[in-house]
Every structure is written in C-alpha cells, then in structure tokens.
Design a protein around this motif. Structure first.
Motif, PDB file in Angstrom:
ATOM      1  N   MET A 103       0.850  -1.197   0.000  1.00  7.16           N
ATOM      2  CA  MET A 103       0.000   0.000   0.000  1.00  7.16           C
ATOM      3  C   MET A 103       0.888   1.251   0.000  1.00  7.16           C
ATOM      4  O   MET A 103       1.832   1.336   0.778  1.00  7.16           O
ATOM      5  N   GLN A 143     -11.152   1.395   3.021  1.00 14.62           N
ATOM      6  CA  GLN A 143     -12.155   0.906   3.976  1.00 14.62           C
ATOM      7  C   GLN A 143     -12.593   2.005   4.937  1.00 14.62           C
ATOM      8  O   GLN A 143     -11.929   3.029   5.055  1.00 14.62           O
ATOM      9  N   ILE A 190      -4.714   3.627   7.949  1.00 14.64           N
ATOM     10  CA  ILE A 190      -4.494   2.436   7.114  1.00 14.64           C
ATOM     11  C   ILE A 190      -5.821   2.003   6.467  1.00 14.64           C
ATOM     12  O   ILE A 190      -5.872   1.721   5.264  1.00 14.64           O
ATOM     13  N   ALA A 191      -6.891   2.010   7.260  1.00 12.94           N
ATOM     14  CA  ALA A 191      -8.201   1.595   6.718  1.00 12.94           C
ATOM     15  C   ALA A 191      -8.575   2.479   5.536  1.00 12.94           C
ATOM     16  O   ALA A 191      -8.932   1.980   4.462  1.00 12.94           O
ATOM     17  N   CYS A 195       2.826  -0.315   6.747  1.00 14.38           N
ATOM     18  CA  CYS A 195       1.761  -0.347   5.724  1.00 14.38           C
ATOM     19  C   CYS A 195       1.806   0.784   4.699  1.00 14.38           C
ATOM     20  O   CYS A 195       1.184   0.662   3.650  1.00 14.38           O
ATOM     21  N   CYS A 196       2.468   1.887   5.007  1.00 17.60           N
ATOM     22  CA  CYS A 196       2.345   3.049   4.107  1.00 17.60           C
ATOM     23  C   CYS A 196       3.676   3.341   3.420  1.00 17.60           C
ATOM     24  O   CYS A 196       4.745   2.944   3.906  1.00 17.60           O
ATOM     25  N   LYS A 205      -6.660   1.937   2.453  1.00 21.60           N
ATOM     26  CA  LYS A 205      -7.024   0.665   1.800  1.00 21.60           C
ATOM     27  C   LYS A 205      -8.421   0.725   1.197  1.00 21.60           C
ATOM     28  O   LYS A 205      -8.966  -0.276   0.767  1.00 21.60           O
TER      29      LYS A 205
END
Ligand code: DGY
Length: 327
Positions: free
Chosen positions: A1, A313, A307-308, A22-23, A311
């Motif tokens: 991501m 979400q 993060i959500a 994650c980023c 992504k």
C-alpha cells in the motif's frame, strides 16, 4: 500500500511502526512543539493522510491546500479543532480516538476532584516551603466526599465512567444529557437525569464531560456560578471554553464556589489572568489521556484509521461516514 503520511508530533512508537509497515512514506514533525498554522499548511500539501493533535487547527483554508488528502486521524477523542463539515465537503474522512482514553480521563477527573477537595497541591506547596510546623486542628481543612452529590454534565463515555467511580463514596449522582436517559447510570447508581439548573443548584461536585461546540461555549458562566452551592467544586477535563474562565476567576476569587480542578483551558496553553494566583484551584496541563498505556492505544487507533482509509475501507471510529458512502 502506498501513501504519504504526516504526523504532526511525536507519538508512541507502536502507531508509527504500524504506519511504517503499511504506508509508503511516514514523516514526523521532529520538533517537540506544535507546528504553526503556516507550517501545517505546508506539510499537508501532497499528503494522503495526516495524524493531527488537538492543538492543530484544521480549517477550510488549510483543507483547500490539501489536494491529495484522504484522511485526518485526530489523536484525541475531542475534535473541535477540525472543521468536519469542510472535510466532508472535500471528501476527506475524519477519525478520532474514542473509547481507549475513557478510563484514563475519568481517573484524571477524580484525581483533580481529590486534589482540590483535600487541598493536596496547596498542602504540597506549604510543606515544601517549610511552612508545615506540625499537625493542627484547623489547618487546610477540605470537604468530605461520602454521601455528597456528584453532578455530571454530559453523560457520554467519560461522564459515565466518572460517575461509576463514585460508588466507592456512596454519592448521589445527578446528570444532564442532551438526547436520552443514560440507562447504565440509572440502573447502576440510581442516578437522576435533571435540568442543568437543578444539577448546578444541588451538586457538591460538578464534573464537565460535554464536547466543545458552539452550543456548549461558556455553558458555565456568571449566572451558573451564581446558583452553585458556595461549597461546590467544579472539575473540568472536557474543553476549557465550556467554562467562561473570566467568570470562573471571579467566582473562585470571591469564594462564590469552594474550588475548581482544571485540566483544560479556554486559550490553552495560556492561563486566564488571575488563575495562577488562586489557592482554591488545581491546575493540570491537559493530562486527561496521559498514561503510557492509553497514549499507546491512541497511537494504534489513529494509525489503523489511516491504514483503513488508504485501503479504501471505513475506519472504526469515523466521524463523517457520509464521505465513505459517497465513494
Ligand atoms: C481528548 O482526547 O480529547 C483529550 O482531551 C486528550 O487528553
């Protein structure tokens, strides 16, 4: 991501580590001070996500510069620093950190209540100065708690947690609520929902837990101090501007009320002139959520919100879900 994230102050490592896993890029303000508004504007340019503090003003002007911004994760439960309407109209998701700081903030409200009612800070000052010359029958007398009336203004999560702790002191609990009765307080404590005026007149300890909005600005001012008991103590762990501080300084100076325990200020971090000179107030530097465990949980929660959204979400604690529904 991928995604470029900016964190406006150093926060506990666990949230930063999660974001780094994650980023694409994660940059953190290296200075131990809040960014100025202009610095913040520069930093939001080109970012996909920002993790903000309650001292960061996020307004229409700033959001205009934030062309790529998809999410603002506020490192606080309060979000009066963010123009949610403007973020929504720019299609930016806003999230906060509810729940994880409830118990720590309720503990802080009690810490202030004890400190002011039992004159602990005043006693500490006197003792350090060498003015404690031995036990004395009339020295630094405070107020009892057992059997007294606790008034909770704003009976959301933190107000409820504050009230539940009163069981140990067999207190009668009154509360105000904007919308509906609080079943937990009524069932567990036999608490009564009352009008603000009744609460102010009948409570021995009054604790503020309302969010700060235009409606709650100066909710407690001259007229409200005028109807409180002279023996009442006021506790504020919500937001400073819920109290008209100039009126509070007058009320404390003239002993209109017995005392106050404050964690938050109208023009934080500035103190209203006169406040620092008063003995019947305990002043804490906005420590409501300041425990190692709580701040760690807040950092993870804010990171997970970012993060959500990156992504695609919906974050658990989204303040403007309509942005997601539109996508
Ligand atoms: C909050 O999260 O809004 C608190 O004021 C932080 O202590």
């Amino acid at each position: 991501m991928t995604g470029s994230v900016y964190i406006t102050r150093g926060i506990p490592e666990e949230g930063i580590a999660r974001l780094k896993e994650c980023c694409g890029t994660v940059e953190i303000n290296p200075d131990d001070r809040p960014l100025t508004y202009d610095e913040l504007v520069e930093q939001v340019k080109g970012r996909d996500a920002i993790l903000t503090m309650l001292s960061d003003r996020i307004d229409v002007q700033l959001l205009k510069e934030a062309k790529n911004l998809k999410v603002i994760a506020n490192y606080a439960v309060g979000f009066d620093n963010i123009d949610i309407g403007a973020a929504t109209s720019h299609g930016i998701v806003v999230a906060n950190t509810p729940g994880v700081l409830t118990e720590a903030t309720a503990d802080m409200a009690w810490a202030l209540l004890f400190a002011i009612a039992r004159r602990i800070v005043e006693g500490d000052r006197v003792t350090r100065k060498g003015e404690f010359t031995g036990w004395s029958p009339l020295f630094l007398l405070g107020g009892d708690l057992v059997g007294k009336t606790l008034g909770i203004i704003g009976s959301g999560r933190i107000g409820t947690a504050m009230a539940l702790r009163s069981r140990g002191w067999c207190m009668k609990v009154l509360y105000t609520s904007q919308k509906k009765n609080n079943a937990v307080l009524e069932e567990e404590l036999n608490a009564k929902r009352v009008a603000l005026e009744t609460l102010l007149k009948e409570s021995d300890f009054i604790s503020l837990h309302t969010p700060f909005t235009e409606k709650t600005r100066h909710l407690i001012g001259k007229d409200e101090f005028a109807i409180m008991k002279r023996t009442a103590y006021l506790i504020n762990t919500a937001r400073g501007a819920v109290i008209d501080e100039a009126a509070m300084v007058d009320a404390l100076r003239s002993n209109r009320i017995a005392g106050a325990g404050l964690d938050v200020y109208e023009e934080e971090p500035k103190l209203k002139p006169g406040l620092e000179a008063l003995d019947n107030v305990v002043l804490a530097p906005h420590l409501g959520s300041a425990t190692v465990e709580t701040r760690g949980r807040m950092s993870i929660m804010a990171a997970e919100s970012i993060i959500a959204v990156l992504k695609g979400q919906k974050p658990e604690n989204c303040l403007n879900p309509e942005v997601i529904l539109k996508q």
